[in-house]
Design an enzyme around this catalytic site. Structure first.
Site, PDB file in Angstrom:
ATOM      1  N   HIS A 132      11.849  56.368  10.067  1.00 39.57           N
ATOM      2  CA  HIS A 132      11.124  55.530   9.108  1.00 39.57           C
ATOM      3  C   HIS A 132       9.609  55.715   9.213  1.00 39.57           C
ATOM      4  O   HIS A 132       8.907  55.585   8.203  1.00 39.57           O
ATOM      5  CB  HIS A 132      11.486  54.061   9.307  1.00 39.57           C
ATOM      6  N   TRP A 142      29.164  53.574  11.195  1.00 40.16           N
ATOM      7  CA  TRP A 142      29.736  54.689  10.438  1.00 40.16           C
ATOM      8  C   TRP A 142      30.859  55.396  11.197  1.00 40.16           C
ATOM      9  O   TRP A 142      31.786  55.906  10.591  1.00 40.16           O
ATOM     10  CB  TRP A 142      28.656  55.699  10.109  1.00 40.16           C
ATOM     11  N   ARG A 172      15.862  55.708  14.457  1.00 40.98           N
ATOM     12  CA  ARG A 172      15.496  55.094  13.174  1.00 40.98           C
ATOM     13  C   ARG A 172      13.989  54.860  13.099  1.00 40.98           C
ATOM     14  O   ARG A 172      13.381  55.038  12.032  1.00 40.98           O
ATOM     15  CB  ARG A 172      16.256  53.781  12.999  1.00 40.98           C
TER      16      ARG A 172
END
Length: 333
Positions: free
Chosen positions: A57, A202, A53
């Site tokens: 980002h 998820w 991540r």
């Protein structure tokens, strides 16, 4: 934390002068990253997903229109990026990497963040991803502000739909296929109410890279969650509570996206190949080293809105690298 011998090196903020000549140096940093992946007490005992991540980002605020943003500079070390709500929780990833940075002060944050992200993906069973060194760091908040400009509000909002997704990724020069391929990173990690406001994971195993995300998306099991938080979907699989965001469900509601969800659900090798190219492109956006090589190809791919394997090399020829699946099979491009 071990220091990696830098050898012949010229330039405080460049990882290598020659990637090929300094391959042992790169591999040494990769090994140091692997040592910090196990983090008892953190999410699912692994720093892997949050390192991915961080790389995402740090790179995903690039704009073709304004030609700013991207992984170069490591702007997230300074406001406003460091306090952007979209980046909440990424201080954990930066903290996990600080011992490596401290032991190897010649290494730029921008190179370390992106290299750590792809190393984590590979270590969690994902594909090998092309990576080139040479990113530099902003030396101060003022330098970041003057060069980088306003890069806020450029990351995806999980509460929105297909039009929003195309707007966000179209700004970076991504096709529908690449958008769906990149979304497969949701096979990793989880959402937190104190960060995005959303809650849950998820897939059943959120520290293993696979195509399970797509298989789950296609199952008719998702229902709106009844809770006080933002709108999201939920289901229980193998005794584990899972979730999907509105942006996830948009991939099966939109027919042009859904065709790729179906392809990747059926063929993990295809997903790995396409993800490798899409993520390799992501971490290169905004990195201007010179007028040759991988950086120029990525720029051309973004400008044309094509996947890397459909972009002709500047001066002729095809894509200069092959993705590799988790099984080690080369994906011919």
């Amino acid at each position: 934390m071990s220091a990696v011998k830098e050898g012949d090196f010229n330039g405080r903020f460049n990882l290598f002068l020659s990637s090929a000549a300094n391959r042992p140096l790169q591999e040494g940093i990769r090994e140091e990253v692997k040592k910090i992946l196990k983090q008892p007490g953190y999410d699912d005992g692994s720093a892997g997903p949050v390192l991915v991540r961080l790389a995402w980002h740090a790179s995903g605020n690039f704009s073709l229109v304004e030609h700013n943003g991207g992984s170069n500079g490591a702007g997230m070390r300074f406001p406003p990026e460091s306090v952007d709500p979209a980046n909440a929780g990424l201080h954990h990833a930066i903290s996990f990497l600080m011992p490596i940075q401290a032991a190897n002060p010649w290494l730029s944050h921008a190179d370390l963040w992106t290299l750590a992200g792809i190393t984590a993906i590979e270590a969690m069973g994902g594909p090998k991803i092309p990576w080139e060194p040479g990113r530099t760091d902003y030396e101060s908040e003022q330098a970041a502000s003057e060069h980088r400009g306003n890069v806020g509000d450029r990351l995806p909002d999980g509460a929105l739909g297909a039009d929003h997704i195309r707007e966000v990724f179209g700004r970076m020069g991504y096709s529908d296929q690449e958008i769906v391929a990149l979304s497969g990173a949701h096979a990793l990690g989880r959402c937190h109410t104190d960060r995005s406001g959303f809650d849950g994971q998820w897939v059943v195993n959120p520290i293993r890279f696979s195509n399970q995300y797509y298989k789950l998306l296609l199952r008719p099991i998702w229902k709106p969650r009844e809770w006080d938080g933002p709108f999201q979907y939920e289901a229980t699989v193998a005794g584990t509570k899972l979730m999907m965001l509105p942006t996830d469900m948009a991939l099966v509601e939109d027919p042009k996206f859904k065709v790729w969800v179906e392809k990747y659900a059926a063929d993990q090798d295809l997903f790995f190949k396409d993800f490798s190219m899409a993520f390799g492109k992501l971490i290169e956006l905004g990195v201007d080293r010179d007028d040759t090589g991988f950086a120029k190809l990525v720029k051309k791919s973004a400008q044309e809105g094509k996947p890397l394997d459909q972009t002709s090399r500047p001066g002729g020829g095809g894509c200069p690298f092959a993705g590799t699946t988790g099984k080690g099979r080369e994906a011919k491009l």
